[in-house]
Design a protein around this motif. Structure first.
Motif, PDB file in Angstrom:
ATOM      1  N   ALA A 334      42.720  54.910   6.348  1.00  0.00           N
ATOM      2  CA  ALA A 334      43.276  53.633   6.798  1.00  0.00           C
ATOM      3  C   ALA A 334      42.427  53.093   7.937  1.00  0.00           C
ATOM      4  CB  ALA A 334      44.714  53.821   7.273  1.00  0.00           C
ATOM      5  N   GLY A 335      42.191  51.778   7.915  1.00  0.00           N
ATOM      6  CA  GLY A 335      41.399  51.182   8.983  1.00  0.00           C
ATOM      7  C   GLY A 335      40.913  49.799   8.609  1.00  0.00           C
ATOM      8  N   VAL A 336      39.926  49.326   9.370  1.00  0.00           N
ATOM      9  CA  VAL A 336      39.360  47.996   9.148  1.00  0.00           C
ATOM     10  C   VAL A 336      38.199  48.106   8.174  1.00  0.00           C
ATOM     11  CG1 VAL A 336      38.228  46.013  10.219  1.00  0.00           C
ATOM     12  CG2 VAL A 336      40.007  47.241  11.460  1.00  0.00           C
ATOM     13  N   LEU A 337      38.268  47.343   7.084  1.00  0.00           N
ATOM     14  CA  LEU A 337      37.144  47.218   6.161  1.00  0.00           C
ATOM     15  C   LEU A 337      36.132  46.284   6.830  1.00  0.00           C
ATOM     16  CD1 LEU A 337      35.863  47.664   3.325  1.00  0.00           C
ATOM     17  CD2 LEU A 337      37.174  45.668   2.554  1.00  0.00           C
ATOM     18  N   PHE A 338      35.194  46.859   7.588  1.00  0.00           N
ATOM     19  CA  PHE A 338      34.393  46.015   8.471  1.00  0.00           C
ATOM     20  C   PHE A 338      33.080  45.551   7.865  1.00  0.00           C
ATOM     21  CE2 PHE A 338      33.043  50.323   9.588  1.00  0.00           C
ATOM     22  CZ  PHE A 338      31.676  50.221   9.762  1.00  0.00           C
ATOM     23  N   ALA A 339      32.653  46.132   6.742  1.00  0.00           N
ATOM     24  CA  ALA A 339      31.402  45.681   6.124  1.00  0.00           C
ATOM     25  C   ALA A 339      31.416  45.978   4.633  1.00  0.00           C
ATOM     26  CB  ALA A 339      30.201  46.352   6.779  1.00  0.00           C
ATOM     27  N   ILE A 340      30.852  45.051   3.852  1.00  0.00           N
ATOM     28  CA  ILE A 340      30.642  45.269   2.425  1.00  0.00           C
ATOM     29  C   ILE A 340      29.217  44.846   2.080  1.00  0.00           C
ATOM     30  CG2 ILE A 340      33.082  44.964   1.853  1.00  0.00           C
ATOM     31  CD1 ILE A 340      32.481  42.198   0.845  1.00  0.00           C
ATOM     32  N   GLU A 341      28.690  45.413   1.027  1.00  0.00           N
ATOM     33  CA  GLU A 341      27.311  45.153   0.633  1.00  0.00           C
ATOM     34  C   GLU A 341      27.166  43.777   0.012  1.00  0.00           C
ATOM     35  OE1 GLU A 341      23.957  44.782   0.411  1.00  0.00           O
ATOM     36  OE2 GLU A 341      24.034  46.926   0.863  1.00  0.00           O
ATOM     37  N   ARG A 342      26.005  43.147   0.249  1.00  0.00           N
ATOM     38  CA  ARG A 342      25.747  41.822  -0.342  1.00  0.00           C
ATOM     39  C   ARG A 342      25.423  41.931  -1.827  1.00  0.00           C
ATOM     40  NH1 ARG A 342      21.177  39.633   0.961  1.00  0.00           N
ATOM     41  NH2 ARG A 342      20.318  41.589   1.731  1.00  0.00           N
ATOM     42  N   LEU A 343      24.660  42.965  -2.200  1.00  0.00           N
ATOM     43  CA  LEU A 343      24.233  43.113  -3.590  1.00  0.00           C
ATOM     44  C   LEU A 343      25.430  43.477  -4.458  1.00  0.00           C
ATOM     45  CD1 LEU A 343      20.897  45.084  -3.034  1.00  0.00           C
ATOM     46  CD2 LEU A 343      21.237  42.606  -3.272  1.00  0.00           C
ATOM     47  N   GLY A 349      23.260  56.261  -4.187  1.00  0.00           N
ATOM     48  CA  GLY A 349      22.870  56.515  -2.817  1.00  0.00           C
ATOM     49  C   GLY A 349      23.017  55.350  -1.868  1.00  0.00           C
ATOM     50  N   PHE A 350      23.465  54.184  -2.340  1.00  0.00           N
ATOM     51  CA  PHE A 350      23.628  53.012  -1.487  1.00  0.00           C
ATOM     52  C   PHE A 350      25.117  52.722  -1.290  1.00  0.00           C
ATOM     53  CE2 PHE A 350      19.343  52.579  -2.986  1.00  0.00           C
ATOM     54  CZ  PHE A 350      18.659  51.966  -1.943  1.00  0.00           C
ATOM     55  N   TRP A 351      25.532  52.653  -0.016  1.00  0.00           N
ATOM     56  CA  TRP A 351      26.929  52.369   0.270  1.00  0.00           C
ATOM     57  C   TRP A 351      27.289  50.954  -0.168  1.00  0.00           C
ATOM     58  CZ3 TRP A 351      28.227  48.287   3.335  1.00  0.00           C
ATOM     59  CH2 TRP A 351      27.249  47.786   4.200  1.00  0.00           C
ATOM     60  N   LEU A 352      28.568  50.765  -0.495  1.00  0.00           N
ATOM     61  CA  LEU A 352      29.057  49.453  -0.895  1.00  0.00           C
ATOM     62  C   LEU A 352      30.134  48.919   0.046  1.00  0.00           C
ATOM     63  CD1 LEU A 352      29.223  49.926  -4.767  1.00  0.00           C
ATOM     64  CD2 LEU A 352      27.634  48.487  -3.489  1.00  0.00           C
ATOM     65  N   ALA A 353      30.784  49.793   0.794  1.00  0.00           N
ATOM     66  CA  ALA A 353      31.819  49.349   1.737  1.00  0.00           C
ATOM     67  C   ALA A 353      31.939  50.359   2.863  1.00  0.00           C
ATOM     68  CB  ALA A 353      33.162  49.185   1.027  1.00  0.00           C
ATOM     69  N   LYS A 354      32.346  49.866   4.045  1.00  0.00           N
ATOM     70  CA  LYS A 354      32.543  50.723   5.215  1.00  0.00           C
ATOM     71  C   LYS A 354      33.916  50.432   5.814  1.00  0.00           C
ATOM     72  CE  LYS A 354      27.650  50.663   6.630  1.00  0.00           C
ATOM     73  NZ  LYS A 354      26.718  50.279   7.740  1.00  0.00           N
ATOM     74  N   ILE A 355      34.657  51.508   6.093  1.00  0.00           N
ATOM     75  CA  ILE A 355      35.975  51.400   6.729  1.00  0.00           C
ATOM     76  C   ILE A 355      35.921  52.130   8.064  1.00  0.00           C
ATOM     77  CG2 ILE A 355      38.433  51.920   6.548  1.00  0.00           C
ATOM     78  CD1 ILE A 355      38.066  52.055   3.510  1.00  0.00           C
ATOM     79  N   ALA A 356      36.418  51.490   9.121  1.00  0.00           N
ATOM     80  CA  ALA A 356      36.505  52.112  10.440  1.00  0.00           C
ATOM     81  C   ALA A 356      37.909  52.660  10.621  1.00  0.00           C
ATOM     82  CB  ALA A 356      36.181  51.103  11.533  1.00  0.00           C
ATOM     83  N   GLY A 357      38.055  53.969  10.513  1.00  0.00           N
ATOM     84  CA  GLY A 357      39.350  54.616  10.682  1.00  0.00           C
ATOM     85  C   GLY A 357      39.411  55.421  11.964  1.00  0.00           C
ATOM     86  N   SER A 358      40.591  55.890  12.304  1.00  0.00           N
ATOM     87  CA  SER A 358      40.792  56.595  13.571  1.00  0.00           C
ATOM     88  C   SER A 358      40.623  58.101  13.453  1.00  0.00           C
ATOM     89  CB  SER A 358      42.190  56.285  14.117  1.00  0.00           C
ATOM     90  OG  SER A 358      43.189  56.686  13.187  1.00  0.00           O
ATOM     91  N   GLN A 359      40.598  58.638  12.232  1.00  0.00           N
ATOM     92  CA  GLN A 359      40.499  60.081  12.046  1.00  0.00           C
ATOM     93  C   GLN A 359      39.054  60.472  11.742  1.00  0.00           C
ATOM     94  OE1 GLN A 359      43.147  62.056  12.633  1.00  0.00           O
ATOM     95  NE2 GLN A 359      44.167  60.121  13.141  1.00  0.00           N
ATOM     96  N   PRO A 360      38.484  61.410  12.505  1.00  0.00           N
ATOM     97  CA  PRO A 360      37.093  61.827  12.270  1.00  0.00           C
ATOM     98  C   PRO A 360      36.895  62.341  10.842  1.00  0.00           C
ATOM     99  CG  PRO A 360      37.852  62.636  14.389  1.00  0.00           C
ATOM    100  CD  PRO A 360      39.064  62.073  13.690  1.00  0.00           C
ATOM    101  N   LEU A 361      35.837  61.869  10.212  1.00  0.00           N
ATOM    102  CA  LEU A 361      35.523  62.257   8.844  1.00  0.00           C
ATOM    103  C   LEU A 361      34.130  62.863   8.717  1.00  0.00           C
ATOM    104  CD1 LEU A 361      36.741  58.997   7.034  1.00  0.00           C
ATOM    105  CD2 LEU A 361      37.977  61.165   7.183  1.00  0.00           C
ATOM    106  N   ARG A 362      33.256  62.555   9.685  1.00  0.00           N
ATOM    107  CA  ARG A 362      31.860  62.954   9.564  1.00  0.00           C
ATOM    108  C   ARG A 362      31.403  63.631  10.847  1.00  0.00           C
ATOM    109  NH1 ARG A 362      28.215  58.286   8.538  1.00  0.00           N
ATOM    110  NH2 ARG A 362      29.534  57.111   9.976  1.00  0.00           N
TER     111      ARG A 362
END
Length: 369
Positions: A334-343, A349-362
């Protein structure tokens, strides 16, 4: 206004590239602002032009209480990199290196210079450290490439600043920013002035990006000299001003005015300025989820950048028109969908979306190239 044009080293025979620095005001305190270090990220450059005009007006009116250095075109190398009409400003063609990675790490050589010289006077320590940073950069061997020379020039102007703003953008994105966790309380006002949707916080996100090369050195020096009074004297951030297509005039003017209002709060500009309007949430950069396609195909996005999403919310579809395979990719946090890919074609190997959540994942290196 003072304009300085600096030649980059190692230009191709018969050519020359220049880095142009515009300096406004005078005084002990300093802000440094640069735009489009990734040269195909142009909203920052558009905003910098609005800043350039306004800073000239403020200087003429005697409203500047410190120095503001502005570099509207921080990457003249990448600005000229086009491939069959498509701008390629993120990586340097010759080396394949990301323009915003591997900036010189200052804390260790500065610590060697300052052994036994730092005491209990934080202001005096700040002056010593800044001079040591300049001395270290000046003593380096000649740059071995234009890219290395460019990075050293940018860092030499920024390392003596109290405030550093590195203006970027993402593909298709809501406004967001990156900062040290220790400095987020000071950045909350800028986030409010700009309408930032989320702050991404990390002490070291990996890759030695420009903003962390400026701010992280002070944190490391604090830890190397625990008995000395060393403030976090360089407040540095990367601000992502939306997506690559967000170069409209009204947006640029609003961003410029928000930055100026923040600089006024920092004591660099005189006069009456509007207060910040609220503030976004800040989350650990480790909580960012990058989502990928499970197979090749045409991508259809189901949510827009800037929206809040919950676990399991569908984000995009990937459609293979040959096999009729259709896959729906959903949010894993859960979080903010802060970026999506233009293509709109999924590649491995290429990301298509990024979510900023509060729980560490990486863990480890958090920046994607």
């Amino acid at each position: 206004m003072l304009r300085t044009d600096i030649s980059l080293p190692w230009s191709t025979l018969g050519t020359e590239r220049l880095l142009s620095v515009f300096r406004f005001g005078e005084g002990q305190r300093k802000a440094y602002i640069q735009a489009s270090l990734h040269a195909d990220e142009l909203p920052g450059m558009r905003t910098a032009w609005e800043l350039k005009k306004r800073l000239g007006q403020l200087e003429a009116a005697g409203a500047l209480k410190g120095v503001i250095e502005l570099v509207p075109v921080a990457n003249p190398i990448g600005l000229g990199q086009l491939l069959q009409g498509a701008h390629q400003g993120r990586f340097e063609f010759g080396s394949g290196k990301n323009f915003n990675r591997d900036f010189f790490e200052l804390s260790e050589p500065v610590a060697e210079l300052l052994q036994g010289r730092l005491g209990e006077d934080g202001h005096a320590n700040t002056l010593l450290i800044r001079q040591a940073m300049l001395d270290v950069l000046a003593a380096l061997p000649p740059a071995s490439s234009q890219l290395q020379g460019l990075q050293r020039l940018l860092l030499s102007h920024a390392c003596t600043a109290d405030v550093v703003l590195d203006l970027h953008c993402d593909a298709d994105a809501a406004l967001h920013m990156y900062a040290l966790p220790q400095q987020w309380p000071q950045w909350r006002s800028l986030a409010g002035h700009l309408g930032v949707k989320v702050g991404l916080l990390a002490e070291d996100s990996g890759g030695s990006s420009f903003d962390e090369a400026c701010s992280l050195s002070w944190l490391r020096l604090q830890r190397l000299f625990p008995q000395a009074q060393i403030p976090l004297a360089c407040l540095a951030t990367t601000v992502e001003l939306g997506g690559q297509a967000d170069t409209e005039r009204d947006q640029a003017v609003a961003h410029a005015e928000g930055i100026l209002a923040f600089l006024a709060e920092q004591g660099l500009i005189d006069g009456q300025w509007p207060a910040a309007d609220g503030c976004c949430e800040a989350v650990p950069f480790e909580g960012t989820e990058l989502l990928y396609a499970p197979h090749p195909g045409v991508v259809s996005f189901l949510r827009r950048a800037g929206e809040w999403v919950e676990v399991g919310d569908p984000l995009f579809e990937v459609i293979d028109p040959l096999s009729d395979q259709v896959s729906t990719v959903c949010a894993g946090t859960a979080g903010v969908l802060f970026a999506i890919e233009r293509l709109r074609y999924a590649q491995p190997g290429f990301w298509l979306a990024k979510i900023a959540g509060s729980q560490p994942l990486r863990r480890g290196r958090l920046l994607s190239d």
